[in-house]
Design an enzyme around this catalytic site. Structure first.
Site, PDB file in Angstrom:
ATOM      1  N   ASP A 167       2.227   0.196   3.457  1.00 51.89           N
ATOM      2  CA  ASP A 167       1.002   0.819   3.951  1.00 51.89           C
ATOM      3  C   ASP A 167       0.116  -0.242   4.601  1.00 51.89           C
ATOM      4  OD1 ASP A 167       1.815   3.252   2.941  1.00 51.89           O
ATOM      5  OD2 ASP A 167       0.710   3.036   1.059  1.00 51.89           O
ATOM      6  N   ALA A 168      -0.670   0.151   5.575  1.00 51.80           N
ATOM      7  CA  ALA A 168      -1.511  -0.797   6.305  1.00 51.80           C
ATOM      8  C   ALA A 168      -2.397  -1.650   5.388  1.00 51.80           C
ATOM      9  CB  ALA A 168      -2.354  -0.063   7.337  1.00 51.80           C
TER      10      ALA A 168
END
Length: 311
Positions: A127-128
């Site tokens: 995930d970012a």
């Protein structure tokens, strides 16, 4: 042409889609001429698959924003694959802007192995907001091998997180189904959890550093499992904001406060991908192993929590 490639066992294509991709990449020739997906091969024609044997040269590092150059490191690299330390806030892949796959084209060395990809490809996702180890492939065989390892759950991943509350005690296994993001159907999800130590915190009473090993890999699995336990990962707006009195408004105010804190960067999602291990023929001993040290922002966050508890 794609159907002929699929029918020819010597080429080893597993599907007509894979064969068509080779044609579109310009790797397939009929009687010495480069084929297109519309090419028809007459009876007796020679059919060749000339796999790319050289990647593009690395793109200039000077084009990358300075803070991303400082935060992106190559932890492992050979002619077939690499493992990057992905910075927090950078997506693994995206249609625009800076993302890990785009960064890989600047920091990874060129390769001249058969099946070379023009640019490195990300093989799995973080995930970012999550920083940590991320595998990229430089050749098509490596891309297929690493993707297969994740699909078969042969890849072992270890994360470290800082969570709200005192979660000290013996290691445990969280076996709690999670609803599928698209269908809503419950999926079996299992996470191994090992507490590494509780620390004082004025806001939460205590915060705990934990080691996490997902046995399955579903959307936000670690974040959702910790929230279900009542110990959300610090900085998790999607699943942990409501644990604060005042909900998301209080959460956003706290993150802004952390950004201004004298200790510097101590905010954001406190989840880090620390280790990765998976089978890969080109790696030493046939196993790719990569490990990264815990970012300093975790220590800064613990210092801030301790200072507030003493105040």
């Amino acid at each position: 042409v794609a159907e002929l490639l699929l029918a020819a066992d010597a080429f080893g294509f597993g599907s007509v889609t894979a064969a068509k991709k080779a044609v579109r990449r310009g790797e397939v020739f009929v009687d010495g001429a480069r084929a297109t997906v519309a090419t028809r091969a007459p009876a007796g024609a020679s059919l060749e698959w000339r796999r790319r044997q050289e990647s593009g040269e690395p793109l200039p590092l000077a084009d990358v924003p300075a803070h991303l150059v400082a935060d992106t490191r190559v932890l492992f690299e050979d002619a077939h694959a690499a493992v990057l330390l992905k910075p927090a806030g950078v997506p693994s892949v995206a249609s625009n802007g800076w993302h890990a796959e785009r960064l890989a084209a600047h920091v990874c060395a060129a390769t001249r192995e058969v099946g070379a990809l023009h640019r490195p490809r990300v093989c799995h996702r973080l995930d970012a907001p999550v920083s940590g180890v991320l595998a990229v492939a430089k050749t098509r065989p490596a891309l297929e091998a690493i993707s297969r390892a994740f699909a078969r759950r042969e890849a072992s991943k270890t994360y470290v997180a800082l969570v709200a509350g005192d979660l000290s005690g013996a290691p445990r296994v969280v076996d709690a189904p999670l609803p599928d993001k698209r269908t809503g159907r419950d999926l079996a999800a299992v996470t191994e959890l090992e507490p590494l130590g509780a620390h004082a915190s004025a806001r939460h009473g205590a915060v705990t550093l934990v080691r996490l090993r997902p046995r399955t890999g579903y959307y936000h699995q670690l974040r959702r499992h910790l929230a279900l336990l009542g110990h959300p990962i610090l900085g998790d707006r999607a699943h942990g904001a409501e644990s604060l009195a005042g909900g998301r408004i209080a959460f956003d105010a706290l993150e802004r406060e952390l950004e201004r804190a004298p200790a510097g960067d101590a905010g954001g999602l406190m989840l880090f991908a620390a280790e990765l291990e998976l089978p890969l023929a080109s790696a030493p001993g046939g196993v790719l192993r990569a490990r990264a040290e815990l970012p300093s922002r975790f220590e800064r966050r613990l210092e801030l929590e301790a200072c507030r508890a003493r105040a």
